[in-house]
Design a protein around this motif. Structure first.
Motif, short mmCIF file in Angstrom:
data_model
loop_
_atom_site.label_atom_id
_atom_site.label_comp_id
_atom_site.label_asym_id
_atom_site.label_seq_id
_atom_site.Cartn_x
_atom_site.Cartn_y
_atom_site.Cartn_z
N UNK A 55 0.83 -1.21 0.00
CA UNK A 55 0.00 0.00 0.00
C UNK A 55 0.87 1.26 0.00
N UNK A 56 1.95 1.24 0.77
CA UNK A 56 2.84 2.41 0.78
C UNK A 56 3.52 2.59 -0.57
N UNK A 88 -3.04 -7.83 -4.55
CA UNK A 88 -3.91 -6.99 -5.35
C UNK A 88 -4.18 -5.72 -4.58
N UNK A 89 -3.99 -4.58 -5.24
CA UNK A 89 -4.27 -3.30 -4.59
C UNK A 89 -5.36 -2.57 -5.37
N UNK A 90 -6.27 -1.98 -4.63
CA UNK A 90 -7.35 -1.17 -5.19
C UNK A 90 -7.19 0.24 -4.64
N UNK A 91 -6.89 1.18 -5.52
CA UNK A 91 -6.72 2.57 -5.12
C UNK A 91 -7.96 3.35 -5.54
N UNK A 92 -8.60 4.00 -4.59
CA UNK A 92 -9.78 4.80 -4.86
C UNK A 92 -9.41 6.27 -4.72
N UNK A 101 -5.56 18.85 -4.57
CA UNK A 101 -5.24 17.72 -3.70
C UNK A 101 -6.33 16.67 -3.84
N UNK A 102 -5.91 15.42 -4.00
CA UNK A 102 -6.85 14.31 -4.08
C UNK A 102 -6.62 13.35 -2.93
N UNK A 103 -7.71 12.83 -2.44
CA UNK A 103 -7.63 11.84 -1.38
C UNK A 103 -7.55 10.46 -2.03
N UNK A 104 -6.68 9.62 -1.50
CA UNK A 104 -6.52 8.29 -2.06
C UNK A 104 -6.63 7.26 -0.94
N UNK A 105 -7.43 6.24 -1.20
CA UNK A 105 -7.57 5.11 -0.28
C UNK A 105 -7.04 3.88 -1.00
N UNK A 106 -6.08 3.21 -0.40
CA UNK A 106 -5.48 2.02 -1.00
C UNK A 106 -5.84 0.82 -0.13
N UNK A 119 -6.01 -1.03 4.84
CA UNK A 119 -6.47 0.13 4.08
C UNK A 119 -5.63 1.31 4.49
N UNK A 120 -5.01 1.96 3.53
CA UNK A 120 -4.16 3.11 3.79
C UNK A 120 -4.78 4.33 3.12
#
Length: 127
Positions: A55-56, A88-92, A101-106, A119-120
């Motif tokens: 995730x990092x 598997x990573x899902x980035x939203x 600036x965008x917020x990202x959830x991984x 979840x990061x």
């Protein structure tokens, strides 16, 4: 020379041996159960640590611009191989109050699992 009585025995009786074996088997069962639980917990923490690294990596790739952020909020899926396992990573991506600036959830899970291990959440500068 002293004489011992004929009815006195020098040793353990059968019931004493059976009680000792029962106590030993109960204590060994508890030790084996505790050890197996410790092994399960260690493997879970190992997987969670590796998932955090994945995730990092996704977060840092997004911050460095290696991942192309979609113009609209959306999702980016990626498969990664790390330490001999498939992840598997899902980035939203979500918009924030600041347009730059965008917020990202991984969310990261093993390739064979459906439930994410970690979840990061972070923020990415999008020029």
């Amino acid at each position: 020379m002293p004489r011992f009585p004929a009815n006195k025995t020098n040793g353990f009786t059968l019931i004493e041996i059976l009680i000792a074996l029962a106590i030993l088997s109960i204590s060994l069962t508890a030790i084996i159960k505790a050890t197996s639980q410790n092994i399960k917990d260690t493997l879970y923490l190992q997987d969670k640590t590796i998932a955090n690294w994945v995730a990092m990596n996704v977060m840092n790739e997004a911050r460095l611009g290696f991942l192309k952020l979609p113009v609209e909020p959306g999702e980016l899926n990626q498969d990664t191989k790390m330490l001999g396992e498939e992840w598997t990573s899902h980035a939203y991506y979500l918009s924030s109050r600041n347009p730059h600036i965008r917020e990202i959830h991984v969310k990261v899970s093993k390739k064979s699992a459906t439930k994410p291990l970690i979840t990061l959440t972070g923020y990415v500068y999008a020029a």
